[in-house]
Design an enzyme around this catalytic site. Structure first.
Site, short mmCIF file in Angstrom:
data_model
loop_
_atom_site.label_atom_id
_atom_site.label_comp_id
_atom_site.label_asym_id
_atom_site.label_seq_id
_atom_site.Cartn_x
_atom_site.Cartn_y
_atom_site.Cartn_z
N ALA A 177 0.82 -1.21 0.00
CA ALA A 177 0.00 0.00 0.00
C ALA A 177 0.86 1.27 0.00
O ALA A 177 0.56 2.22 -0.73
CB ALA A 177 -0.94 0.00 1.22
N HIS A 184 16.79 5.97 25.73
CA HIS A 184 16.78 4.80 26.62
C HIS A 184 15.67 5.00 27.66
O HIS A 184 15.48 6.10 28.14
CB HIS A 184 18.13 4.66 27.32
CG HIS A 184 18.16 3.60 28.38
ND1 HIS A 184 18.32 2.27 28.07
CD2 HIS A 184 18.03 3.67 29.73
CE1 HIS A 184 18.31 1.56 29.19
NE2 HIS A 184 18.12 2.39 30.22
#
Length: 579
Positions: free
Chosen positions: A431, A555
């Site tokens: 798509a 993080h």
């Protein structure tokens, strides 16, 4: 405080609309999101919804009557207000401008037969197909000043929104949550008697699809794009036939997509043998299912139904499933699916189907001995082909290969002024590829000279765990003559992946040995389909591993494992012992 409901402006040239029907009457309670009435114009129909809870205090425009844009059509009273007093103080209803109450209202609903000519200027462009390629192309064309008509034979959004990507991922999401729930004891999550309400899931799937399709329809209105529902076929290189009407154009873009391939296997027309479209709408979760074909669509359905308790068997002719994916990555995915209970027969061929009284026996030639697999359902998932049979391409002189339209890198066909995009012509049936091709085609229709570049196309597979890939696999890089280095980082060493139970995940970099240029990125594990964007951008910018390494990754995230995998290319991973 009462809220007034006004006639919406649904297009650049709209000055008034007709209230074709009311879903509520004066005095009825309404909730936010309820459909109040349907507006009709000469180009479309549109549902007007309540924006708050309350009582429909007053209806000012009767069914069949017209009202100017921004005129008050109704009043909603908030809880506690007196609907009768509001109705008494309401302005008089807008006078009807309908010459004949019995005169039919022209719409662009699927039942409409007449084609409305656009009253805007600009180059007349028709886009055949309203899927993710077609509707994106149409919007881009409108932005560039074209007068655009989209011809769609079923529903806006095409296969992707209605019967493909979107509804499939609704099932995938619920299956993932169900799997986490019933296997949550080590997460400290205990849910007794957890189950899937299949009927409710089907309702949610329909709701998500309808919302997105409605959004696309709204984008057509907002961009002044005409939509005609019907099946198009070429009369000539500058005209189309839709039903009994003819539509002439200056340029055309074919975006008719693809359809499931049904191979001529004996017994393939038996009840219970379905395509992916029917597999989205079973009456209930089947007890057993055989999946013929180990590609992306088949593997996604295998994961969904295996998670929901179906006994799933996969038959694939090749020696591996998910053949476009890097072998190392697809092997991890296969092992995870086997842990879900999926049984695989690779290097195997289906030779026939037999009715066994409520079940279907699938005859399979395996590398060892012929076997028979009995199941309640059989999903045919062996590929898709261009959907162009009804277009009469020859009438326009469009060159094609057994229905697949031939295009150049500018998305131009063999006929000047006619372009094609998406599954009906593209080397990659995805798509997001169709959307990108649509934008390229639109710019070229309007006089630019833009070429399509497939280098950065990502592939995403919504199995459990997810897979994602962009660029060259290890085998492809070697085949093309690259001297390569490989960087691997296991997600078992990544904190966020460990939290998410992504123990078997892996990120893999394929890198040119001479220049350290990234040639490919391959991921299996949590959030793989989101993380692959960084890999696609790296290829787009011809990045080296050092440029990934020196980009600070947040993080704790799964994404920081990308930096570790890039470090591992040169043996410098921080959170992995040296090899």
């Amino acid at each position: 405080m009462a809220v007034t409901i006004t006639m919406p402006k649904l297009g650049l040239t709209m000055t008034e609309g007709t209230v074709s029907s009311w879903s509520k009457k004066a005095g009825d309670p309404v909730s936010e999101g309820d459909v109040l009435f349907v507006v009709s114009t000469d180009k479309l129909t549109y549902e007007v919804k309540a924006e708050c809870d309350g009582i429909l205090a007053s209806v000012l425009v009767a069914e069949g009557d017209d009202a100017p844009v921004a005129a008050t059509v109704a009043i909603i009273a908030e809880p506690g207000e007196d609907p009768a007093s509001l109705a008494e103080s309401a302005p008089a209803p807008a006078p009807s401008k309908t010459a004949d109450k019995d005169e039919p209202i022209e719409t662009t609903s699927p039942a409409a037969s007449s084609i409305q000519e656009s009253d805007r200027g600009g180059k007349k462009v028709v886009v055949i197909g309203g899927g993710p390629g077609g509707y994106v192309c149409a919007i881009k064309l409108a932005q560039l000043g074209a007068s655009v008509t989209v011809v769609e034979k079923e529903r806006m959004g095409g296969t992707c929104l209605n019967w493909g990507c979107i509804p499939t991922k609704v099932l995938v999401h619920t299956a993932e949550l169900y799997h986490e729930t019933i296997n949550g004891s080590d997460l400290g999550l205990i849910v007794k008697d957890a189950s899937v309400d299949w009927a409710a899931l089907m309702t949610r799937k329909t709701g998500v699809v309808d919302q997105l399709v409605g959004g696309v329809e709204g984008l057509m209105v907002a961009n002044g794009i005409d939509v005609v529902y019907g099946e198009a076929s070429f009369v000539s290189s500058r005209s189309l036939k839709i039903g009994n009407d003819t539509l002439e154009f200056d340029a055309a873009v074919v975006a008719t997509g693809s359809e499931t391939v049904i191979p001529p296997i004996p017994g393939v027309d038996l009840p219970g043998i379905v395509t992916s479209k029917e597999a989205l709408s079973f009456d209930s979760v089947p007890k057993s299912m055989t999946v013929v074909g180990g590609g992306v669509i088949g593997m996604e359905f295998a994961c969904v139904y295996a998670t929901l308790g179906t006994k799933v068997t996969v038959v694939e002719m090749l020696d591996t499933v998910l053949p476009p994916i890097d072998r190392e990555i697809s092997a991890i995915a296969r092992a995870s699916m086997e842990a879900l209970g999926v049984k695989f027969y690779t290097s195997s061929k289906v030779t026939g189907f037999t009715d066994k009284g409520g079940k279907i026996a699938t005859s399979v030639e395996t590398p060892d001995v012929p076997i028979s697999v009995e199941s309640e359902k059989v999903l045919m998932s062996v590929g898709r082909k261009a959907s162009t049979a009804s277009l009469n391409l020859e009438n326009a002189g469009i060159r094609h290969d057994r229905g697949k339209i031939t295009v150049d890198r500018f998305m131009a066909t063999s006929v000047p002024g006619i372009y094609a995009i998406g599954d009906c012509c593209s080397p990659i049936q995805l798509a997001h590829v169709a959307s990108a091709e649509g934008e390229i085609a639109a710019e070229n229709v309007m006089g630019e000279s833009k070429a399509m570049d497939y280098k950065t196309v990502p592939s995403c597979v919504y199995t459990m765990p997810e897979l994602a890939s962009v660029g060259l696999t290890e085998a492809e890089a070697v085949k093309r003559g690259h001297s390569i280095k490989i960087g691997r980082f296991p997600l078992s060493a990544n904190g966020k992946s460990l939290i998410m139970k992504g123990y078997d995940g892996l990120i893999k970099f394929v890198v040119d040995d001479r220049y350290d240029e990234i040639l490919g990125v391959h991921i299996v594990g949590p959030r793989a389909t989101d993380l692959i964007v960084e890999g696609a951008l790296a290829l787009r910018l011809e990045a080296t591993v050092d440029e990934v390494v020196t980009t600070i990754h947040a993080h704790p995230t799964v994404g920081e494992a990308l930096a570790e995998a890039a470090l591992a290319v040169n043996g410098k991973a921080i959170h992995m012992p040296p090899s």
